[in-house]
Design an enzyme around this catalytic site. Structure first.
Site, PDB file in Angstrom:
ATOM      1  N   GLY A   1     -27.282   2.682 110.789  1.00  0.00           N
ATOM      2  CA  GLY A   1     -26.679   3.728 108.973  1.00  0.00           C
ATOM      3  C   GLY A   1     -27.247   4.964 109.253  1.00  0.00           C
ATOM      4  N   ALA A   2     -27.346   6.134 110.467  1.00  0.00           N
ATOM      5  CA  ALA A   2     -28.263   6.910 110.504  1.00  0.00           C
ATOM      6  C   ALA A   2     -27.043   8.745 109.831  1.00  0.00           C
ATOM      7  CB  ALA A   2     -27.958   7.297 111.860  1.00  0.00           C
ATOM      8  N   SER A   3     -25.774   8.439 108.902  1.00  0.00           N
ATOM      9  CA  SER A   3     -25.051   9.699 109.037  1.00  0.00           C
ATOM     10  C   SER A   3     -25.692   9.942 107.722  1.00  0.00           C
ATOM     11  CB  SER A   3     -23.485   9.252 108.039  1.00  0.00           C
ATOM     12  OG  SER A   3     -23.452   8.114 107.291  1.00  0.00           O
ATOM     13  N   ARG A   4     -26.400   9.145 107.107  1.00  0.00           N
ATOM     14  CA  ARG A   4     -26.697   9.494 105.777  1.00  0.00           C
ATOM     15  C   ARG A   4     -28.167   8.676 104.816  1.00  0.00           C
ATOM     16  NH1 ARG A   4     -22.735   7.244 101.103  1.00  0.00           N
ATOM     17  NH2 ARG A   4     -23.811   4.471 101.162  1.00  0.00           N
TER      18      ARG A   4
ATOM     19  N   VAL B   1     -21.282  -2.829 111.492  1.00  0.00           N
ATOM     20  CA  VAL B   1     -22.810  -4.123 111.681  1.00  0.00           C
ATOM     21  C   VAL B   1     -22.368  -5.630 111.583  1.00  0.00           C
ATOM     22  CG1 VAL B   1     -24.672  -1.816 111.664  1.00  0.00           C
ATOM     23  CG2 VAL B   1     -24.266  -3.726 110.023  1.00  0.00           C
TER      24      VAL B   1
ATOM     25  N   ASN C   1     -31.438   0.182 110.158  1.00  0.00           N
ATOM     26  CA  ASN C   1     -31.374   0.522 108.860  1.00  0.00           C
ATOM     27  C   ASN C   1     -30.991   0.791 108.629  1.00  0.00           C
ATOM     28  OD1 ASN C   1     -31.925   2.445 106.667  1.00  0.00           O
ATOM     29  ND2 ASN C   1     -29.833   3.648 108.150  1.00  0.00           N
TER      30      ASN C   1
ATOM     31  N   SER D   1     -37.497  -4.522 102.033  1.00  0.00           N
ATOM     32  CA  SER D   1     -37.610  -3.598 101.033  1.00  0.00           C
ATOM     33  C   SER D   1     -38.916  -4.418 100.103  1.00  0.00           C
ATOM     34  CB  SER D   1     -35.324  -3.683 100.403  1.00  0.00           C
ATOM     35  OG  SER D   1     -36.223  -3.703  98.932  1.00  0.00           O
TER      36      SER D   1
ATOM     37  N   TYR E   1     -29.573  -9.467  97.792  1.00  0.00           N
ATOM     38  CA  TYR E   1     -30.483  -8.523  98.868  1.00  0.00           C
ATOM     39  C   TYR E   1     -31.768  -8.598  99.000  1.00  0.00           C
ATOM     40  CZ  TYR E   1     -31.595  -3.894  99.343  1.00  0.00           C
ATOM     41  OH  TYR E   1     -32.812  -2.662  99.914  1.00  0.00           O
TER      42      TYR E   1
ATOM     43  N   ALA F   1     -32.928 -11.507  99.636  1.00  0.00           N
ATOM     44  CA  ALA F   1     -32.878 -12.727 100.413  1.00  0.00           C
ATOM     45  C   ALA F   1     -32.852 -12.337 101.383  1.00  0.00           C
ATOM     46  CB  ALA F   1     -31.888 -13.514  99.713  1.00  0.00           C
TER      47      ALA F   1
END
Ligand code: NAD
Length: 243
Positions: free
Chosen positions: A5-8, A55, A81, A135, A148, A150
């Site tokens: 998830g590295a594009s942003r 993913v 991420n 988180s 989320y 959980a």
């Protein structure tokens, strides 16, 4: 190193921090090739690559991790991420919407991270570092997105279990658990008036910037962080300390 998830957002800051420290980075994205390529081209150093996968698709994860490891000559660091926050308030959504939100959230945030870890371990023949981006919702509840909370609580527990299992292999597993961070995921939440209340949760009167989360990820991935394996860093700018 590989960051999903590295594009942003936080993932982009993580990729940037590792490249600045001299690492070669595999930049993973799901459906943002232009953003990922733009990041790759702008990173300091040579040899960075872009890899793609959903993913939530186990076969795609395996292909993507193998591709990243092949391009980098093995994997030393993997940062889980990629994640989604899907609103599904229990009293407001239909049963079908409830099912879909739970399925998609767990498939991405928890099973995706678990599958990336399984695949990455196969490429960490000289030891390594796995860092999970969890988180605050894991500890404090997410009323609008219980799946989320959980998923991130599951990620914390998975990280602790893997930290024990992988220590004999020289692989550590660390976790960061941020509160609100200024990214596309929180854009809407951070608008007034709710945003003002969120910023007031911290005595610093603001939320985190992605670079502040990336700094903790870099620490957990460093050679010095062996003793931090199994740790969950609660990165919240002194929020929640007052009742
Ligand atoms: P973001 O929405 O900007 O980034 C999330 C990234 O994950 C995106 O690049 C997205 O494409 C990717 N992604 C989502 N589903 C995917 C899938 N199925 N396959 C592949 N990639 C997928 O948000 P962000 O704030 O940068 O979030 C990064 C991580 O930080 C997430 O795991 C999120 O849960 C976590 N986090 C964010 C906050 C916050 O306040 N922003 C707080 C705590 C934790």
């Amino acid at each position: 190193m590989l960051v999903t998830g590295a594009s942003r957002g936080i993932g982009r800051a993580v990729a940037t921090a590792f490249a600045a420290a001299g690492d070669r980075v595999a930049i993973h994205h799901r459906s943002s090739p232009d953003l990922a390529e733009d990041l790759r081209a702008g990173l300091p150093g040579e040899g960075h690559v872009v890899v793609q996968a959903d993913v939530a698709d186990p076969a795609a994860v395996r292909r993507m991790v193998d591709e990243a490891a092949g391009a980098l000559g093995g994997l030393d660091v993997v940062v889980n991420n990629a994640g989604v926050f899907l609103a599904h308030p229990v009293t407001e959504v239909s049963y079908e919407e409830w099912q879909a939100a739970w399925h998609d959230t767990l498939a991405t945030n928890l099973l995706g991270a678990a599958n990336v870890a399984w695949c990455a371990v196969r490429h960490m023949s000289r030891g390594g570092r796995i860092v999970n981006v969890s988180s605050r919702g894991a500890f404090r509840g997410e009323p609008d997105s219980p799946a989320y909370g959980a998923s991130k609580a599951g990620m914390n527990a998975m990280g602790q279990s893997l930290a024990i299992a992988l220590a004999p292999h020289g692989i550590t597993v660390g976790t960061v658990a941020p509160g609100f961070v200024e990214t596309d995921m929180t854009n809407e939440h951070l608008k007034a008036p709710r945003g003002d209340a969120i910023r007031a949760q911290s005595p610093f009167g603001r939320v985190a910037m992605p670079e502040e989360i990336a700094a903790a990820v870099v620490y957990l991935a460093s050679p010095a962080a062996e003793w931090a394996s199994g740790t969950i860093i609660d990165l919240n700018g002194a929020s929640y300390l007052r009742s």
